[in-house]
Enzyme design. Structure first.
Site, PDB file in Angstrom:
ATOM      1  N   SER A  83       0.846  -1.198   0.000  1.00  0.00           N
ATOM      2  CA  SER A  83       0.000   0.000   0.000  1.00  0.00           C
ATOM      3  C   SER A  83       0.883   1.251   0.000  1.00  0.00           C
ATOM      4  O   SER A  83       2.050   1.193  -0.379  1.00  0.00           O
ATOM      5  CB  SER A  83      -0.934  -0.028   1.215  1.00  0.00           C
ATOM      6  OG  SER A  83      -1.908   0.983   1.093  1.00  0.00           O
ATOM      7  N   ASN A  84       0.354   2.371   0.424  1.00  0.00           N
ATOM      8  CA  ASN A  84       1.127   3.616   0.467  1.00  0.00           C
ATOM      9  C   ASN A  84       0.611   4.482   1.615  1.00  0.00           C
ATOM     10  O   ASN A  84      -0.260   4.062   2.369  1.00  0.00           O
ATOM     11  CB  ASN A  84       1.051   4.351  -0.875  1.00  0.00           C
ATOM     12  CG  ASN A  84      -0.387   4.658  -1.238  1.00  0.00           C
ATOM     13  OD1 ASN A  84      -1.030   5.464  -0.591  1.00  0.00           O
ATOM     14  ND2 ASN A  84      -0.909   3.993  -2.255  1.00  0.00           N
ATOM     15  N   HIS A  85       1.146   5.698   1.715  1.00  0.00           N
ATOM     16  CA  HIS A  85       0.882   6.519   2.911  1.00  0.00           C
ATOM     17  C   HIS A  85      -0.370   7.398   2.807  1.00  0.00           C
ATOM     18  O   HIS A  85      -0.596   8.236   3.669  1.00  0.00           O
ATOM     19  CB  HIS A  85       2.080   7.433   3.194  1.00  0.00           C
ATOM     20  CG  HIS A  85       3.325   6.670   3.510  1.00  0.00           C
ATOM     21  ND1 HIS A  85       3.447   5.916   4.645  1.00  0.00           N
ATOM     22  CD2 HIS A  85       4.495   6.543   2.837  1.00  0.00           C
ATOM     23  CE1 HIS A  85       4.637   5.358   4.668  1.00  0.00           C
ATOM     24  NE2 HIS A  85       5.286   5.712   3.572  1.00  0.00           N
TER      25      HIS A  85
END
Ligand code: PMT
Length: 398
Positions: A210-212
């Protein structure tokens, strides 16, 4: 009524400060997030502990924390707020506001605030009626400050007259009205799709890529569109945020699910704003059981995800609007302009991880709005303000 609104409550040194406790509680109950700024004298009338407990936030009094030297940034505070409410406001504070004096945090925050400012005066009746006080009130009105008139009644001095701070509920009603009036329903009858948040690409039942992205930027855009009267479908990846009022939310996890949700709805909408941080790659295989660790290293084979924005760009019909985002770490302008063309965006919102206060997670962003003919570089703003500028540009293109 005030769900998601950021309100700074400024408290000055007046006997009416006891009413700011109830005021704070009413604002929080109405859904607002409240940060309280007190003048040093206000602390003598009501304790910071009371206000901190009711607002659920630390109280700000000094320019910096004397214990650890941490700076209380009035600029950030002023940018954070949707409304700065000063209640009670003494004659002294109003005089300083009118003159631009900045000798405490409450006043520097006033000078930094870009949001509407509302003041509820409180003082003895003769002070309130004095031509100097009335002159300052008039000057502040001319500066765009909004007032909740002091009410008549018995005053702390024992005199009876006009000067009592308005009842807390009347002040809350005035704030609600002010914030509602600020919004004109300029997008009545329009329907927009907004993507927000991070996608989740499963590796196995336990792990994912995923990412932030927190979803804050996309949710702010959805809220802004809805407050201007548009119907909004928010296709949301994983976030911890509540559904904005008046918005239809479609929850998805993976890029593939986001693609399906967007493509299925794109024909119905007048435009789409693609703010989600979508994974470009996903595991080729999702293991049905938790992958056990072995002795050596391991690698995971990845395949490309569908490019949702590019697909909507291909399907875009006459009169439909497509707004993209570019999150860059290098060659920002060239990369953003390339995405603008390749994905057939009408304009693109560039934000860079190299700029302080921009990008993931925080409440602020620093963006440039780029179309094929122009570029506008915006300063550091709250995500709500950025959202308003993006929606302004959408409106202009109608
Ligand atoms: O959520 P926050 O914490 O508030 O953070 C906000 C943000 C940083 C996520 C937001 O401001 C932002 O920049 N969003 C876009 C992030 C991104 O994925 O940018 P990109 O340059 O990789 O993608 C370009 C555009 O194509 C974007 O509009 C993206 O939504 C879209 N895209 C990308 C890949 C893909 N498979 N499908 C897409 O639609």
């Amino acid at each position: 009524m005030l769900k998601g609104k950021h309100i700074i409550l400024g408290v000055t040194g007046s006997i009416a400060a006891y009413k700011s406790a109830l005021l704070c509680r009413l604002l929080v109950s109405a859904g607002a997030e409240v940060k309280v700024v007190m003048t040093p004298l206000a602390k003598q009338f009501i304790t910071p502990l009371t206000m901190a407990t009711l607002s659920k936030n630390p109280i700000l009094v000094d320019f910096f924390n004397p214990e650890n030297g941490e700076w209380n940034s009035h600029v950030k505070l002023g940018l954070w707020a949707d409304c700065y409410l000063i209640a009670p406001a003494t004659a002294n504070t109003m005089a300083k506001m009118a003159e631009g004096v900045a000798d405490n945090l409450l006043l520097t925050t006033y000078l930094s605030a870009r949001c509407p400012v509302m003041v509820a005066p409180a003082m003895d009746c003769d002070m309130y009626a004095h031509c100097a006080t009335q002159r300052n009130i008039e000057r502040l009105r001319k500066d765009g400050v909004h007032f909740v008139e002091a009410e008549e009644g018995e005053l702390a001095s024992g005199l009876v007259g006009s000067g009592r701070m308005a009842e807390p509920q009347h002040i809350v009603d005035a704030v609600v009205k002010l914030l509602a009036e600020k919004k004109k329903r300029t997008l009545d009858g329009k329907h927009y799709l907004v993507t927000a948040g991070a996608t989740i690409e499963a590796i196995d039942p336990v792990r994912y890529i995923s990412n932030h992205s927190s979803g804050k930027m996309g949710y702010a855009i959805a809220e802004e569109l809805a407050e201007r009267g548009a119907k909004v479908t928010l296709v949301s990846g994983r976030t911890a945020l509540d559904k904005p009022a008046g918005v239809e939310r479609v929850d998805v996890l993976s890029a593939e699910e986001m693609y399906e949700a967007c493509v299925a709805r794109y024909d119905e909408v007048d435009g789409a704003v693609m703010c989600a941080a979508v994974a470009d790659y996903t595991p080729q295989q999702v293991a049905s059981e938790k992958i056990k660790k072995g002795e050596g290293d391991m690698s995971i084979a990845l395949k490309r995800t569908p490019d949702i924005a590019a697909e909507l760009g291909r399907r875009k019909r006459q009169g439909q609007l497509l707004v993209g985002f570019a999150m860059e770490t290098q060659n920002e302008t060239a990369n953003a302009e390339d995405k603008l063309r390749r994905k057939n965006f009408d304009f693109i919102v560039l934000n860079s991880l190299r700029v302080e206060g921009a990008g993931f997670r925080g409440d602020t962003n620093v963006v440039s709005l780029i179309d094929s003919a122009s570029r506008e570089d915006l300063p550091l703003m709250t995500k709500r303000e950025v959202a308003a500028r993006i929606v302004d540009k959408i409106e202009k293109s109608l």
